[in-house]
Each structure stands twice: as C-alpha cells, then as structure tokens.
Design an enzyme around this catalytic site. Structure first.
Site, PDB file in Angstrom:
ATOM      1  N   PHE A 139      -2.021  16.145  43.153  1.00  0.00           N
ATOM      2  CA  PHE A 139      -2.538  14.818  43.495  1.00  0.00           C
ATOM      3  C   PHE A 139      -3.489  14.368  42.400  1.00  0.00           C
ATOM      4  O   PHE A 139      -4.432  15.076  42.060  1.00  0.00           O
ATOM      5  CB  PHE A 139      -3.269  14.834  44.841  1.00  0.00           C
ATOM      6  CG  PHE A 139      -3.707  13.458  45.255  1.00  0.00           C
ATOM      7  CD1 PHE A 139      -2.822  12.598  45.890  1.00  0.00           C
ATOM      8  CD2 PHE A 139      -4.992  13.018  44.979  1.00  0.00           C
ATOM      9  CE1 PHE A 139      -3.214  11.311  46.246  1.00  0.00           C
ATOM     10  CE2 PHE A 139      -5.387  11.729  45.336  1.00  0.00           C
ATOM     11  CZ  PHE A 139      -4.495  10.881  45.971  1.00  0.00           C
ATOM     12  N   ASP A 224      -7.390  18.449  36.048  1.00  0.00           N
ATOM     13  CA  ASP A 224      -7.942  17.476  36.985  1.00  0.00           C
ATOM     14  C   ASP A 224      -8.872  18.240  37.923  1.00  0.00           C
ATOM     15  O   ASP A 224      -8.433  18.916  38.846  1.00  0.00           O
ATOM     16  CB  ASP A 224      -6.799  16.802  37.758  1.00  0.00           C
ATOM     17  CG  ASP A 224      -7.309  15.814  38.802  1.00  0.00           C
ATOM     18  OD1 ASP A 224      -8.511  15.861  39.139  1.00  0.00           O
ATOM     19  OD2 ASP A 224      -6.500  15.015  39.303  1.00  0.00           O
ATOM     20  N   LYS A 253     -15.265  12.357  42.615  1.00  0.00           N
ATOM     21  CA  LYS A 253     -15.694  12.848  43.936  1.00  0.00           C
ATOM     22  C   LYS A 253     -17.182  13.242  43.980  1.00  0.00           C
ATOM     23  O   LYS A 253     -18.020  12.385  44.117  1.00  0.00           O
ATOM     24  CB  LYS A 253     -14.777  13.976  44.408  1.00  0.00           C
ATOM     25  CG  LYS A 253     -13.348  13.471  44.702  1.00  0.00           C
ATOM     26  CD  LYS A 253     -12.735  14.063  45.948  1.00  0.00           C
ATOM     27  CE  LYS A 253     -11.561  13.221  46.416  1.00  0.00           C
ATOM     28  NZ  LYS A 253     -10.291  13.556  45.784  1.00  0.00           N
TER      29      LYS A 253
HETATM   30  C1  LIG Z   1      -9.303  12.529  45.151  1.00  0.00           C
HETATM   31  C2  LIG Z   1      -8.593  12.985  43.927  1.00  0.00           C
HETATM   32  C3  LIG Z   1      -8.222  12.071  42.926  1.00  0.00           C
HETATM   33  C4  LIG Z   1      -8.423  10.582  43.079  1.00  0.00           C
HETATM   34  O1  LIG Z   1      -9.766  10.227  43.067  1.00  0.00           O
HETATM   35  P1  LIG Z   1     -10.175   8.726  43.458  1.00  0.00           P
HETATM   36  O2  LIG Z   1     -11.652   8.699  43.220  1.00  0.00           O
HETATM   37  O3  LIG Z   1      -9.786   8.515  44.882  1.00  0.00           O
HETATM   38  O4  LIG Z   1      -9.431   7.830  42.544  1.00  0.00           O
HETATM   39  C5  LIG Z   1      -7.634  12.566  41.787  1.00  0.00           C
HETATM   40  N1  LIG Z   1      -7.408  13.880  41.628  1.00  0.00           N
HETATM   41  C6  LIG Z   1      -7.753  14.777  42.569  1.00  0.00           C
HETATM   42  C7  LIG Z   1      -7.502  16.230  42.323  1.00  0.00           C
HETATM   43  C8  LIG Z   1      -8.356  14.362  43.750  1.00  0.00           C
HETATM   44  O5  LIG Z   1      -8.662  15.259  44.697  1.00  0.00           O
END
Ligand SMILES: *Cc1c(COP(=O)(O)O)cnc(C)c1O
Length: 407
Positions: A139, A224, A253
């Site tokens: 994700f 990420d 986050k």
């Molecule tokens: C939540 C998340 C995102 C997206 O972050 P947003 O601030 O909602 O755009 C991207 N990568 C990972 C691994 C996430 O958990």
C-alpha cells in the site's frame, strides 16, 4: 468550538448532506483525545489501540508536541519554500542523522512522499530505465501514481488507465523479483513491513536480497516507511531492524506527532536529481509541521520510547500468543514493536464492532487481519486491558462460530 454544540445525530446529518461519502465511518462523533483515550459526543471513553490510523504513535495530543505547536502557531504558521526557515533545516538534520545521512524533501502526506520518490526515481534514472517493481499486498497511497504502485486490484477498479511503468511481484519472493528485472527497471519500492496488507513481515534475508539485486542491476531501493517509520517498530526506521539501507525512504503518518506532514529522504548522491522546478509542495516543511516533527523526535528520545515500543510489543506478543493457544479462530499473530496483526480464520469486522462496544478501538485490514497500532505512551495496564477485551471478544466469536457451524 471546543464545546460541541450539535448532537451526534445532527453531525451525522451534516455529513449525509455535505460531505462526500467516500469513507465508511462508525456512527460515532469523537470530540477529545488524550494519550491512548478518545471520548465521543455522549461522553463514552474508548481505549484507542489504533490512534489516528497510525498517526497517533505518541498518543492523542502529546503534550510536548502541543506546546511546540502552540508556540509556533502564534509566531509563524506558513511561509513558502522560496524562503528559508531555521526549523525546516533543523528538522531535516534530525531526520538525516537518525537515518542514512540523506537529504529531505517535505510534503504533507504519505502518498505525496511516494509521488516525490517516484518522480525522483524517474529523474535520476538514465533512459531506458523507468520501471518500478512493487509488491502484491502493498500500500502506497491514493494519488494516481501511488495507487498504481499499490499492487492490489481492489484499489484499481474503475480508475484505468493507470500510470505506466509499474511491475508487481509477490511479497517475499526474491526469484520472482529477479525475473521481473529488465533493462528498463529503475527501482524496487517496498514497505519493509506491509501495514495495510496485514502486518506482513518479510521472510529473513528478503530485504537484503533486494538490496543485492539493486546493487547488481544498478537500481534504486525505495522503502515506504510511512507506517513503519518514526519508531513504530521500536527502531527509528524498520530498515534498521535488518541492517539494509535504502536509497530513498518515505515518511508520513506519525512523522509530526499527529499533525499532517510527509517527507522523502534520499541519499546525497541521488537527491540533486530532484532539480529546482521539477517538484514542490506548497505547504511542505511548513514551520508548524517542522516544529511538531522536531518535538516528536525529542519526545521519543527524552522518554526512551523506542525501547518502550519494543517492550510493549513483547507484552502484546505474549498475551496474543497465549490467546491463540485457547482460541482456534486465530491463525497467526504477527508483531514488530507496535505493529501488531492478528490473522483470523474468519471475517474480522464483527470483532472490531464488539471491541468498540466494549470501549476498545482496533482496526481490521484485508478482511481478516485485526490490526493494532497502539501509541508508545500506552501503559502496561492499558495494554493488558486491551488484550483482555480482545480475548473476550474473540473467544465469544469463536464460540458463536462453532455453534453456527454445528447447527
Ligand atoms: C498510509 C500509508 C500511505 C499513504 O499515506 P497518506 O498520508 O494517507 O497519503 C502510504 N504508504 C503506507 C505504507 C501507508 O501506510
């Protein structure tokens, strides 16, 4: 505005009429948060084991962050990136020193940080290289580029054509990655632990293997760490658990202690490829986010919260493994610091609902993985209470399911 004036029903009616319904929401209006607790409009208190969808790593309204922001908001809220601010420089230094000595680009969210990473990969790579390999179950956010990077068909439905140049590999399968690499491959992008994908921890050696493949083929390795970073796993960044260093890392986050903020860090030899004029974020690295980000780092260090995340994670691991022994609907328990997944043999939504009714907030992802992303400031007592409630709920669910099965 601190005192709510509307009833919950009136607030729900506002949303019904005026807010786009792209989220599934619980019919509960939250009004206040403190540490690991939130309160709803009716005054009911909840123990929040999923504060801020991962953004509340320091709990709700962490006092050092609140103080820093209160001071900053009255001094300078925002200036564009055509000027310098000391606080953005100090923030970049603090992140760089705790990671791999890179340079930072600041933005406001995880998806934006990943967009910056995707652009940097393309700008840095000599043609014909432009493709990025990402992983099934991953994700990376909801912008169109980040959505394309997210190798889950359910997030692609109806959006096509998606961005060109992404290839998907099964998570944990090094040979499959090797087979996907061709002369057009520019990078591999991965969450060091999949969050939304169900707290999936890669098999030992997998991340090292990716690093080796990148070195052999001249690819960039992008981690990420939007969910795993900033101490979530008991290390500043999850890559440090395995001693594998990425070339580019993205954060958001929990980055700003609960305020909006995102960042991309890139090794100094790669970073200059993000040339002036090629990328920007108007609010990126604004003084408020920067002060909050610095205060968050300071709080984690002053209160020794990385260690605390590890200790708490072990408490959860023990309690949940005990529970698994007597509760046959639990398939697997996966814990990395304060990333906690409980995979069930059945749909997890009723468990989330039952926990909420008993005043405990958790999440369910991928249909059957209960996900907890508790705050580092959770006490042992609160952790035990959360596990007690979850245990009751799952044992009842197991019993009910057994009866269904027999009748
Ligand atoms: C939540 C998340 C995102 C997206 O972050 P947003 O601030 O909602 O755009 C991207 N990568 C990972 C691994 C996430 O958990």
């Amino acid at each position: 505005m601190n005192q709510p004036t509307l009833s919950s029903q009136e607030t729900l009616a506002l949303f019904q009429r005026y807010v786009i319904g792209n989220y599934r929401r619980f019919p509960v209006v939250l009004v206040r948060g403190e540490g690991s607790y939130v309160w709803d409009r009716e005054g009911k208190r909840y123990l929040d084991l999923f504060p801020g969808w991962g953004c509340g790593l320091l709990g709700h309204c962490p006092p050092p962050v609140v103080r820093a922001v209160q001071e900053q908001v009255a001094t300078l809220i925002h200036v564009p990136n055509t000027w310098y601010t000391e606080v953005q420089g100090l923030w970049a230094k603090a992140l760089s020193e705790r990671s791999f000595g890179g340079q930072a680009f600041f933005c406001n969210s995880g998806a934006e940080a990943n967009e910056a990473a995707i652009k940097l990969v393309r700008l840095h790579s000599q043609r014909p290289k432009y493709k990025i390999i990402t992983f099934e179950g991953g994700f990376h956010g909801r912008t169109l580029g980040a959505t394309t990077a997210t190798a889950q068909p359910k997030y692609h439905e109806g959006l096509g054509p998606l961005m060109a140049g992404f290839m998907y590999a099964p998570f944990g399968d090094l040979e499959a990655v090797r087979r996907l690499i061709d002369e057009e491959t520019a990078a591999i992008m991965i969450e060091p632990i999949q969050g939304e994908g169900g707290i999936r921890i890669p098999p030992p050696g997998f991340l090292q293997g990716l690093r080796q493949l990148c070195d052999e083929h001249g690819l960039l390795l992008v981690f990420d760490e939007v969910q795993t970073g900033m101490g979530r796993t008991g290390h500043w960044f999850a890559y440090q658990r395995e001693g594998v260093t990425p070339d580019i890392m993205t954060l958001a986050k929990a980055l700003c202690g609960g305020l909006a903020g995102g960042a991309m860090l890139a090794k100094p030899e790669i970073a200059p490829s993000l040339r002036p004029g090629m990328h920007a974020a108007t609010f990126g690295g604004n003084p408020l986010a920067a002060r909050a980000g610095l205060a968050a780092i300071q709080m984690i260090e002053e209160q020794n919260l990385l260690q605390r995340a590890q200790t708490l994670g072990e408490l959860f691991r023990q309690r949940l493994l005990e529970l698994q022994n007597r509760c046959e609907i639990i398939r697997e328990v996966r814990v990395a610091g304060l990333m906690i997944g409980v995979e069930l043999a059945l749909d997890g939504a009723p468990a989330v609902q039952a926990c909420m009714e008993r005043g405990v907030l958790i999440n369910c992802t991928q249909g059957n993985v209960l996900r907890l992303l508790p705050a580092m400031v959770l006490t042992d007592q609160e952790a035990h209470h959360g596990c007690d409630v979850l245990g009751e709920v799952l044992e009842e669910l197991a019993k009910k399911n057994m009866n269904n099965f027999r009748s």
